[in-house]
Design a protein around this motif. Structure first.
Motif, PDB file in Angstrom:
ATOM      1  N   THR A  84      -3.460   2.834  -1.674  1.00 32.04           N
ATOM      2  CA  THR A  84      -3.030   2.074  -2.846  1.00 32.04           C
ATOM      3  C   THR A  84      -3.551   2.691  -4.138  1.00 32.04           C
ATOM      4  O   THR A  84      -2.803   2.916  -5.075  1.00 32.04           O
ATOM      5  CB  THR A  84      -3.515   0.618  -2.738  1.00 32.04           C
ATOM      6  OG1 THR A  84      -3.057   0.085  -1.504  1.00 32.04           O
ATOM      7  CG2 THR A  84      -2.973  -0.216  -3.881  1.00 32.04           C
ATOM      8  N   ASP A 134      -7.942   5.475   0.218  1.00 36.33           N
ATOM      9  CA  ASP A 134      -7.206   4.234   0.028  1.00 36.33           C
ATOM     10  C   ASP A 134      -5.839   4.623  -0.519  1.00 36.33           C
ATOM     11  O   ASP A 134      -5.738   5.171  -1.620  1.00 36.33           O
ATOM     12  CB  ASP A 134      -7.955   3.327  -0.951  1.00 36.33           C
ATOM     13  CG  ASP A 134      -7.242   2.014  -1.217  1.00 36.33           C
ATOM     14  OD1 ASP A 134      -6.072   1.850  -0.832  1.00 36.33           O
ATOM     15  OD2 ASP A 134      -7.883   1.139  -1.822  1.00 36.33           O
ATOM     16  N   SER A 178       0.818  -1.213   0.000  1.00 36.92           N
ATOM     17  CA  SER A 178       0.000   0.000   0.000  1.00 36.92           C
ATOM     18  C   SER A 178       0.850   1.260   0.000  1.00 36.92           C
ATOM     19  O   SER A 178       0.625   2.176  -0.790  1.00 36.92           O
ATOM     20  CB  SER A 178      -0.924   0.025   1.219  1.00 36.92           C
ATOM     21  OG  SER A 178      -1.962  -0.876   1.058  1.00 36.92           O
ATOM     22  N   ASN A 233      -4.448  -3.383   2.777  1.00 37.80           N
ATOM     23  CA  ASN A 233      -4.724  -2.036   2.291  1.00 37.80           C
ATOM     24  C   ASN A 233      -4.660  -1.067   3.458  1.00 37.80           C
ATOM     25  O   ASN A 233      -5.025  -1.413   4.581  1.00 37.80           O
ATOM     26  CB  ASN A 233      -6.112  -1.969   1.650  1.00 37.80           C
ATOM     27  CG  ASN A 233      -6.203  -2.895   0.461  1.00 37.80           C
ATOM     28  OD1 ASN A 233      -5.397  -2.824  -0.456  1.00 37.80           O
ATOM     29  ND2 ASN A 233      -7.177  -3.784   0.484  1.00 37.80           N
TER      30      ASN A 233
END
Length: 152
Positions: free
Chosen positions: A120, A118, A81, A107
């Motif tokens: 990622t 998020d 991530s 994640n």
């Protein structure tokens, strides 16, 4: 007259200080740095023979990682991530201002206010997180009152 401490404020910390402050061993700190899970940002010069310098925000992230590692979260998942985030040429949001650091073990999400990001994918979503403890306490308090008085 008292003497005022006139030492300059420490803006960066050595690797040994960062390890001690974060609760990580030097070996784990070196591993996290080598695999770019946690990148020291206290100095712009990197390479062999250059001392790593960690900022407050770096150490805060290291401390979070130390807690997650103690709970059994995989370093590899966190690495994916954080590395994906940096590859998007994004700068890690200031973790010192984020309200929540959320992970499912692979994640990583940062939440501040109603936004959840998020790391990622960079995808942002609006979320609502409710701390259930105050809700439970208020309900229990109200229920005790109802039992005492017999009124709702």
């Amino acid at each position: 007259m008292s003497k005022v401490d006139q030492r300059p404020l420490v803006e960066s910390f050595t690797a040994a200080q960062a390890a001690r402050l974060s609760g990580l061993t030097m070996d784990m700190l070196n591993y996290l740095c080598r695999y770019e899970v946690a990148v020291p940002s206290g100095n712009s010069q990197r390479g062999r023979g250059k001392r790593r310098q960690y900022t407050y925000t770096d150490i805060l992230l290291l401390r979070v990682l130390a807690q997650l590692l103690k709970q059994g979260v995989s370093v590899i998942g966190l690495r994916k991530s954080l590395t994906a985030y940096r590859k998007r040429n994004a700068v890690l949001p200031d973790i010192s201002s984020c309200r929540y650091f959320v992970t499912d073990g692979y994640n990583v999400f940062l939440q501040d206010g109603g936004r959840l990001e998020d790391l990622t994918s960079g995808q942002r979503a609006f979320t609502f997180v409710l701390d259930m403890e105050p809700v439970r306490e208020a309900l229990q308090k109200q229920m005790r009152r109802v039992r005492r008085t017999g009124n709702a």
